[in-house]
Design a protein around this motif. Structure first.
Motif: not given
Length: 377
Positions: A343-368
């Protein structure tokens, strides 16, 4: 106390009074002001330096007056490029517009930010006194949310650590929570049939595709949480579409899904790829469905945008010796990762995401995906 970095975007020439006022208000409100003129010795171009600085900030404020300012080689205004960068990053945006005659560039920018109706505070001001008052009224509640970060992180970390049986499959866990540690759903709501029906409608939406009508699911209500579980098996009774959704009274969501053994590549028995690989497109598919579900969930149950910032993390479970591949394995052999972690965490520290970015998510997926690939190398 967390001091969020606040980027100040505006024209520079003959606008020093307002930029200094922004620095003063941000400091008074408990933020850390970021203005490009405070970084005069940057070794890179001022244009790239500005965009890089936006990328380091948690809050973005833009001041629009009578002039649009300089135009970049891209054809966009400098401050529009900065604004676009903040939108992509998904951080809170504060827009303050002077009530004044504007040139065509400034007016065009006003129309752009005005058409983007969600995700930021937007007001008009007439003088510097009004500007400072409006900026402070917008900043204070946003900065206050950073003071609740520790409690939020503790809840997320607890959810990340809990166990889940993915059978022989590798699994993905996604945990997200609003930045405010307050009750959203009381126990009677969690127990209500209406709430259950609303969740089922969202999760079975074909555009979201979290749960499938092809498989049965069960709902279990516990103290302060609702749990929905789907265990989709194929004709050989092997688990191919596992989903577990936990919704807490504080709006935290924990989603568990398998990322190996998926139905689209099962032909009875275990495919080599199920035991030896995790495929990029399978992880992307699952993450896309999760982000679509989160957008629909918070739009449904927080229609007045009480919550505009969230924290999240992702983990991979039961990885074992699997390797991460871009395409499914078609051959009869594969080199396994003998030093892999279960098992492993993808992010060493929790990531912040703004409300509107939930629907503009591709860059967050690419980063993960990029981090998963590196951690599985």
């Amino acid at each position: 106390m967390v001091k969020p970095r606040v980027f100040v975007s505006s024209v520079m020439e003959e606008f020093e009074e307002y930029r200094n006022a922004a620095r003063e208000v941000i400091t008074e409100s408990g933020g850390y002001p970021i203005l490009i003129e405070d970084f005069p010795s940057s070794p890179i171009s001022s244009r790239n330096a500005c965009l890089d600085l936006v990328d380091t900030c948690e809050i973005f404020t833009i001041i629009i007056s009578d002039r649009g300012g300089w135009t970049c080689p891209s054809g966009l205004l400098v401050i529009q490029e900065e604004y676009n960068k903040a939108k992509v990053k998904g951080i809170p945006i504060i827009v303050l517009i002077e009530n004044i005659d504007r040139d065509n560039d400034a007016q065009g920018l006003v129309e752009i930010v005005s058409n983007y109706v969600s995700g930021h505070f937007r007001k008009m001001y007439n003088n510097i006194s009004e500007y400072k008052t409006l900026l402070k009224s917008a900043l204070d509640p946003v900065i206050d949310t950073f003071n609740n970060e520790e409690a939020t992180m503790n809840i997320i970390e607890g959810l990340m650590d809990s166990s889940c049986d993915f059978n022989y499959n590798a699994g993905l866990r996604f945990v997200v929570m609003p930045d405010r540690d307050v009750e959203i759903f009381n126990q009677s709501i969690l127990e209500s049939k209406e709430f259950d029906n609303e969740i089922m409608a969202i999760t079975h939406n074909t555009d979201i595709n979290i749960l499938s009508y092809k498989h049965s699911c069960c709902t279990n209500v516990e103290l302060n949480k609702l749990i929905i579980t789907q265990e989709g098996n194929d004709t050989s009774n092997r688990l191919i579409d596992f989903v577990r959704i936990e919704i807490s009274n504080k709006g935290a969501l924990s989603l568990d899904v398998n990322v190996t053994g998926l139905e689209n590549r099962s032909n009875g028995g275990y495919h080599l790829g199920d035991t030896a690989t995790i495929v990029k497109q399978d992880v992307e598919k699952r993450l896309s469905s999760i982000f679509l579900f989160l957008t629909a969930f918070y739009n449904k149950f927080d229609q007045y945008n009480k919550f505009n910032k969230f924290y999240y993390n992702i983990s991979l479970k039961n990885v074992g010796h699997r390797i991460f591949v871009n395409e499914p394995i078609t051959g009869s052999s594969v080199t396994m990762n003998m030093s892999g972690s279960n098992d492993f965490l993808v992010f060493d520290k929790e990531k912040m995401i703004a409300r509107q970015a939930l629907s503009e998510y591709q860059n967050h997926i690419d980063n993960a995906i990029s981090i998963i690939r590196r951690k599985m190398d």
